[in-house]
Each structure stands twice: as structure tokens, then as C-alpha cells.
Motif scaffolding. Structure first.
Motif, mmCIF file in Angstrom:
data_model
loop_
_atom_site.group_PDB
_atom_site.id
_atom_site.type_symbol
_atom_site.label_atom_id
_atom_site.label_comp_id
_atom_site.label_asym_id
_atom_site.label_seq_id
_atom_site.Cartn_x
_atom_site.Cartn_y
_atom_site.Cartn_z
ATOM 1 N N ILE A 1 -2.295 -1.188 38.806
ATOM 2 C CA ILE A 1 -0.901 -1.582 38.960
ATOM 3 C C ILE A 1 -0.058 -0.914 37.881
ATOM 4 O O ILE A 1 -0.432 -0.912 36.701
ATOM 5 C CB ILE A 1 -0.738 -3.111 38.885
ATOM 6 C CG1 ILE A 1 -1.289 -3.761 40.153
ATOM 7 C CG2 ILE A 1 0.720 -3.498 38.699
ATOM 8 C CD1 ILE A 1 -1.032 -5.244 40.240
ATOM 9 N N ALA A 2 1.059 -0.357 38.286
ATOM 10 C CA ALA A 2 2.013 0.251 37.351
ATOM 11 C C ALA A 2 3.417 -0.125 37.799
ATOM 12 O O ALA A 2 3.633 -0.615 38.917
ATOM 13 C CB ALA A 2 1.848 1.766 37.302
ATOM 14 N N ALA A 3 4.385 0.084 36.921
ATOM 15 C CA ALA A 3 5.775 -0.224 37.247
ATOM 16 C C ALA A 3 6.254 0.654 38.400
ATOM 17 O O ALA A 3 5.764 1.772 38.603
ATOM 18 C CB ALA A 3 6.656 -0.015 36.020
ATOM 19 N N ALA A 4 7.215 0.151 39.142
ATOM 20 C CA ALA A 4 7.704 0.854 40.326
ATOM 21 C C ALA A 4 8.306 2.211 39.991
ATOM 22 O O ALA A 4 8.321 3.123 40.832
ATOM 23 C CB ALA A 4 8.729 -0.009 41.056
ATOM 24 N N GLY B 1 4.700 -3.820 29.259
ATOM 25 C CA GLY B 1 5.365 -5.084 29.532
ATOM 26 C C GLY B 1 5.077 -5.651 30.908
ATOM 27 O O GLY B 1 5.182 -6.863 31.117
ATOM 28 N N THR B 2 4.689 -4.799 31.860
ATOM 29 C CA THR B 2 4.394 -5.274 33.204
ATOM 30 C C THR B 2 3.174 -6.190 33.242
ATOM 31 O O THR B 2 2.962 -6.895 34.228
ATOM 32 C CB THR B 2 4.143 -4.082 34.145
ATOM 33 O OG1 THR B 2 3.220 -3.176 33.530
ATOM 34 C CG2 THR B 2 5.428 -3.335 34.435
ATOM 35 N N CYS B 3 2.371 -6.196 32.177
ATOM 36 C CA CYS B 3 1.166 -7.028 32.175
ATOM 37 C C CYS B 3 1.493 -8.499 31.930
ATOM 38 O O CYS B 3 0.684 -9.378 32.268
ATOM 39 C CB CYS B 3 0.160 -6.540 31.138
ATOM 40 S SG CYS B 3 0.585 -6.922 29.414
ATOM 41 N N ILE B 4 2.660 -8.799 31.336
ATOM 42 C CA ILE B 4 2.981 -10.172 30.958
ATOM 43 C C ILE B 4 3.051 -11.109 32.168
ATOM 44 O O ILE B 4 2.348 -12.131 32.207
ATOM 45 C CB ILE B 4 4.278 -10.234 30.137
ATOM 46 C CG1 ILE B 4 4.089 -9.495 28.805
ATOM 47 C CG2 ILE B 4 4.687 -11.682 29.882
ATOM 48 C CD1 ILE B 4 3.026 -10.097 27.926
ATOM 49 N N PRO B 5 3.893 -10.829 33.192
ATOM 50 C CA PRO B 5 3.909 -11.753 34.340
ATOM 51 C C PRO B 5 2.571 -11.845 35.039
ATOM 52 O O PRO B 5 2.181 -12.924 35.501
ATOM 53 C CB PRO B 5 4.997 -11.164 35.259
ATOM 54 C CG PRO B 5 5.137 -9.739 34.836
ATOM 55 C CD PRO B 5 4.844 -9.721 33.370
ATOM 56 N N LEU B 6 1.823 -10.748 35.107
ATOM 57 C CA LEU B 6 0.520 -10.770 35.766
ATOM 58 C C LEU B 6 -0.466 -11.652 35.005
ATOM 59 O O LEU B 6 -1.207 -12.438 35.602
ATOM 60 C CB LEU B 6 -0.028 -9.341 35.883
ATOM 61 C CG LEU B 6 0.789 -8.388 36.768
ATOM 62 C CD1 LEU B 6 0.308 -6.955 36.593
ATOM 63 C CD2 LEU B 6 0.714 -8.804 38.230
ATOM 64 N N CYS B 7 -0.483 -11.535 33.674
ATOM 65 C CA CYS B 7 -1.400 -12.340 32.861
ATOM 66 C C CYS B 7 -1.006 -13.812 32.874
ATOM 67 O O CYS B 7 -1.878 -14.696 32.904
ATOM 68 C CB CYS B 7 -1.434 -11.813 31.429
ATOM 69 S SG CYS B 7 -2.242 -10.208 31.237
#
Length: 285
Positions: A85-88, A161-167
Motif C-alpha cells: 500500500i502506498a499513497a495515491a 504517514g499513511t501507516c498511521i490510519p492503517l495501524c
């Protein structure tokens, strides 16, 4: 008689609602404390043949470069399927991930199963905080949809930063009993004196099952973190623990390495990271 009965039920209904609400909150609180207690501890034994669905969070620049280096020693036959997963707005990271997976196919690795996804950013660089409220809500909803779809058993991330909502969603899944996802966070080699914002949040909230730093002063400052000077340079004996780690994340870094003495970076004393073009950029951390 009927009036007395109706009065009894009308008086007891609010009390019943309050009792159920208190009981629900108590159960959630107990479950939350249990998850905090169990975080980072090995779970039930798993068979050696069982695979683990793995979510890998990529980030622009040096984040993806470091993650690819770590994935080189991942036990591909066990940590599969893999979801990148990566940012759009970050197409280059997914491109690097595809190149990595294609190299595995070319090298004859069997059972390759990988998917590539994008997630909305909570806030773009330079975006106003007013408009970022809406984009954060959209990004959180999108992250929730992806996590429900994937429901990974392992989450690997190293700072974007994209890992925060996922975690956070993975942690909530633990609390409500949807899926127990073990979260492994590896702080960037460029972080020498202080953690990144993502790392600081995961550390303070105790969301990560295992938290790794690559500089001793960081481990002294954050004692719950594990320090390894070369994250891929692990003693060969530690590879024996891989089997028990495979039960579901033994409390050691050999959880996901083969034990081969490969350095994560060519010069540990050189601070910085790589930009999207692969050039070395010094960090003033």
C-alpha cells in the motif's frame, strides 16, 4: 394493575439502558487492556506450513528504499500473500514494489502472491488544516475499507504517514476481535536523535507489537524500542527462532529474517536517506 405494570417498565427501561451501556463500556475497556497486555507477546502455536497475510506500507523516497532492503530477507514462502500500500500520489513506490516482486518470479521463487493498492493521503504537503479535516475523514474511511478487505495478520511499516490510519484500524480490529494483526515498525536509519511523527505516535499509543530503532541513543530515549545497528545483520543462531516467531510474531527481530548477515545500509555512519531518484540526501535529525 396495568398502570402499575406500565409504570414499572417505564421506570426500569432507563436503568436497563444505563446498565447495558456500562456493561458494554466495561467489556471494551477490559478487552482494550488485554490487547495492550498481549501486544508484543507470542501468540498460539502455528503449523510451519501456515502462511501469514502481510500488509507492507510504502512511502515516498527513502522509506520505500529501506523497506525493499528489509524485504530482501523476508521469508517469502511464509509471509504471503503480500499487500503493498502506498499513497495515491506515490506511483514510484508501487513501481519499485512491482519490480521487486517480478525479480522474485525471475529468480524462481514459488508461490508468489502480491497485490498493489493505493490509499488517499490525510493531508498533502502545503494543504490547509481546514480542508485537511475532510480529506482525513475520507482517508480514514478508505483505510477502513482496505483493512476490512485485507484483514492482514502482519503489518510492516517504517515511517510514512499513511501507516498511521492503517495501524490504528488494525489495533481496533484487535480490540473488537475481528483480526489479530501483529504490527512491526522499523524507524528509519535517518532518525538519529528523535523519532518521526509516525514512530512517536505508534510508540506513545503502544500500537506497535515490536518497535525497532537503528541508533543506540534512540533506544535509551525510548526504552521499549529494540535497537539493532544493522537491522538485517542478525546472528545466525537467531534464525532458529524463526519457527517459534512464525507461531505469530516471537518477540525478536528474527521473526521475519533468515539470519543472513546482510547489512541494511552500506555506511551506518552516513546520515540521510534516498530521494525518488535514488540520490543520497542528508538528514539534519
Amino acid at each position: 394493575m396495568e398502570k402499575n405494570t406500565s409504570c414499572f417498565f417505564s421506570n426500569s427501561s432507563p436503568n436497563l439502558v444505563i446498565t447495558c451501556f456500562v456493561a458494554f463500556i466495561t467489556i471494551i475497556l477490559v478487552r482494550f487492556l488485554y490487547v495492550i497486555y498481549r501486544t508484543g507477546k507470542p501468540l498460539n502455536k502455528r503449523t510451519p506450513q501456515q502462511t501469514l497475510s502481510t500488509l507492507i506500507v510504502l512511502g515516498s523516497g527513502g522509506h520505500t528504499a529501506e523497506m525493499i532492503n528489509l524485504l530482501l530477507v523476508l521469508q517469502k514462502d511464509r509471509f504471503t500473500p503480500r499487500f503493498y500500500i502506498a499513497a495515491a500520489t506515490d506511483n514510484m513506490s508501487l513501481q519499485k514494489a512491482r519490480v521487486f516482486e517480478n525479480s522474485l518470479v525471475d529468480s524462481g521463487v514459488k508461490g508468489i502472491s502480491a497485490e498493489f493498492m493505493q490509499i488517499y493521503r490525510s493531508r498533502e504537503v502545503g494543504q490547509s488544516y481546514v480542508t485537511s479535516v475532510w480529506t482525513t475523514l475520507v482517508a480514514t474511511a478508505h483505510a477502513l475499507w482496505l483493512m476490512i478487505k485485507i484483514r492482514p495478520q502482519v503489518v510492516l511499516c517504517n515511517g510514512p504517514g499513511t501507516c498511521i490510519p492503517l495501524c490504528v484500524i488494525a489495533f481496533i480490529f484487535k480490540v473488537v476481535g475481528i483480526r489479530w494483526s501483529s504490527i512491526f515498525y522499523v524507524e528509519s536509519i535517518a532518525r538519529v536523535k528523535r523519532l518521526s511523527l509516525s514512530g512517536l505516535l505508534l510508540y506513545k499509543l503502544q500500537i506497535a507489537d515490536q518497535f525497532f530503532v537503528q541508533w543506540p541513543q534512540l533506544q535509551r530515549k525510548y526504552p521499549r524500542a529494540h535497537y539493532y545497528s544493522h537491522l538485517k545483520s542478525v546472528d545466525a543462531d537467531w534464525s532458529k527462532i524463526t519457527e517459534s516467531a512464525y507461531m505469530m510474531m516471537r518477540s525478536t527481530y528474527s521473526f521475519w529474517v533468515k539470519g543472513s548477515p546482510v547489512s541494511c545500509h552500506s555506511d551506518a555512519e552516513t546520515l540521510g536517506h534516498q530521494d525518488n531518484a535514488g540520490r543520497h540526501v542528508k538528514d539534519n535529525s
